[in-house]
Design an enzyme around this catalytic site. Sequence first.
Site, mmCIF file in Angstrom:
data_model
loop_
_atom_site.group_PDB
_atom_site.id
_atom_site.type_symbol
_atom_site.label_atom_id
_atom_site.label_comp_id
_atom_site.label_asym_id
_atom_site.label_seq_id
_atom_site.Cartn_x
_atom_site.Cartn_y
_atom_site.Cartn_z
ATOM 1 N N THR A 143 -27.056 19.484 9.690
ATOM 2 C CA THR A 143 -25.616 19.370 9.927
ATOM 3 C C THR A 143 -25.092 18.257 9.014
ATOM 4 O O THR A 143 -24.752 18.493 7.875
ATOM 5 C CB THR A 143 -25.296 19.105 11.410
ATOM 6 O OG1 THR A 143 -26.113 18.026 11.887
ATOM 7 C CG2 THR A 143 -25.573 20.339 12.247
ATOM 8 N N LYS A 169 -34.374 17.745 11.980
ATOM 9 C CA LYS A 169 -33.010 17.501 11.538
ATOM 10 C C LYS A 169 -32.414 16.446 12.462
ATOM 11 O O LYS A 169 -32.778 16.334 13.629
ATOM 12 C CB LYS A 169 -32.161 18.775 11.546
ATOM 13 C CG LYS A 169 -31.814 19.374 12.896
ATOM 14 C CD LYS A 169 -30.680 18.744 13.655
ATOM 15 C CE LYS A 169 -29.425 18.651 12.817
ATOM 16 N NZ LYS A 169 -28.340 17.916 13.602
ATOM 17 N N THR A 180 -36.533 14.586 20.010
ATOM 18 C CA THR A 180 -35.650 14.239 18.907
ATOM 19 C C THR A 180 -34.490 15.197 18.895
ATOM 20 O O THR A 180 -34.405 16.089 19.713
ATOM 21 C CB THR A 180 -36.382 14.321 17.568
ATOM 22 O OG1 THR A 180 -35.456 13.960 16.546
ATOM 23 C CG2 THR A 180 -36.884 15.695 17.283
ATOM 24 N N GLU A 267 -26.463 8.587 9.755
ATOM 25 C CA GLU A 267 -25.141 8.849 9.161
ATOM 26 C C GLU A 267 -24.565 7.584 8.534
ATOM 27 O O GLU A 267 -24.382 6.561 9.205
ATOM 28 C CB GLU A 267 -24.200 9.396 10.227
ATOM 29 C CG GLU A 267 -24.551 10.818 10.626
ATOM 30 C CD GLU A 267 -23.727 11.353 11.777
ATOM 31 O OE1 GLU A 267 -23.649 12.583 11.917
ATOM 32 O OE2 GLU A 267 -23.173 10.549 12.552
ATOM 33 N N ASN A 390 -17.981 10.556 11.516
ATOM 34 C CA ASN A 390 -17.763 11.000 12.886
ATOM 35 C C ASN A 390 -16.286 11.110 13.233
ATOM 36 O O ASN A 390 -15.902 11.894 14.103
ATOM 37 C CB ASN A 390 -18.485 10.059 13.850
ATOM 38 C CG ASN A 390 -19.981 10.320 13.817
ATOM 39 O OD1 ASN A 390 -20.470 11.274 14.396
ATOM 40 N ND2 ASN A 390 -20.723 9.479 13.114
ATOM 41 N N SER A 395 -12.813 18.034 11.992
ATOM 42 C CA SER A 395 -11.672 18.436 11.180
ATOM 43 C C SER A 395 -12.063 19.329 10.028
ATOM 44 O O SER A 395 -13.182 19.427 9.654
ATOM 45 C CB SER A 395 -10.925 17.255 10.631
ATOM 46 O OG SER A 395 -11.407 16.029 10.923
#
Length: 395
Positions: A143, A169, A180, A267, A390, A395
């Site tokens: 993702t 992932k 996980t 991230e 995030n 969006s």
Amino acid sequence: MPAIAGVRLATAEAGIRYRGRTDVLYVALDEGTEIAGVFTRSRCPSAAVDWCRANLASGRARILVCNSGNANAFTGLKGRDAARLTAEVAASAAGCRPEEVFLASTGVIGEPLDARKFEGVLADCAGRAAPHGWLEAARAIMTTDTFPKVATRSIRIGETSVTINGMAKGAGMIAPDMATMLSFVFTDAAIAAPLLQDLLAEGAATSFNCTTVDGDTSTSDTLLLFATGQAGGARIESRDDPRLAAFRDALDDLLKDLAQQVARDGEGARKFVTVEVGGAESDASAHRIAMSIANSPLVKTAIAGEDANWGRVVMAVGKAGEPADRDRLSIWFGGIRVATDGARDPDYDEEEASAVMKKDGVTVRVDLGLGDGRATVWTCDLTKAYVEINGDYRS
């Protein structure tokens, strides 16, 4: 990534959320494949997690289907129906029972999953599944990940050569409490499902359960281990079997490799962070303190700013609620001791400490001076990019 006898993979683009990229992973497993799994402890699990839990007791698997872009979580009856329809479509394509199909979904929470998009796609995957393509498989389940996460180990169990392959992932909503984000491990070893279950739970405790990006546990966390038995050799059914040690060590090492890759890809992350805690009253106490440090936004932003601010580590130790004595506490950044005996180290050098903080990998070490308990966890720094990723996620 080598082939695993009894495992065939295919990926496809079903248009679940993304356009112009693969978002479905299909894995065919030879008859007789045994399975183990551990799942999120979230009280709001996804429909795929519920489906897997219900079917895990059989100890057998023929198909794995994973989609990205939609978590099929918090979707009520529609979510359960979508999970069942996905399993039925996959089972029809492979000629097995729906209960032999295992599912995983990752992506947006709360959006219904249109499982009709799997019709035709999974049949096509079944027809072209092949032993290779592990990197493509790992990309299909991404993702916000920036790179596919894979690992492999080759060992000998007695006279038999055995391979273990794994993929994972995850980059955000990472604070697993059993497993996980999503991780799938495959081996051609012949090991009984109950024993696989024990090995997987123990391996997760020292790998994925020691990894955090942001302190948030996903609704969809799933870790599955499949053993096809195609390598040959007598089936291992007991912990007392001397052949088991080599497999257990290789599995544990592979799981730690995958878990660390997840932390490295947090991230917006720029730094990989190892937190080591020693001198605690117990290992469990050390782990809770280490996670308090690793989950602290103040610690993580200080590391992002390359600031050797040991005061934030002191704060995180103190708030953990575990036994600690301020006047016995020592703290290191890398090999530089910055604090000891409840105060700044008398030999502290700001230039040396700053040089450590500029590295891509930073180790924070704490000694509580209370006992023999110790733990290691992995995380990353917290940057502006995390907020941007995030803030724009839907969006």
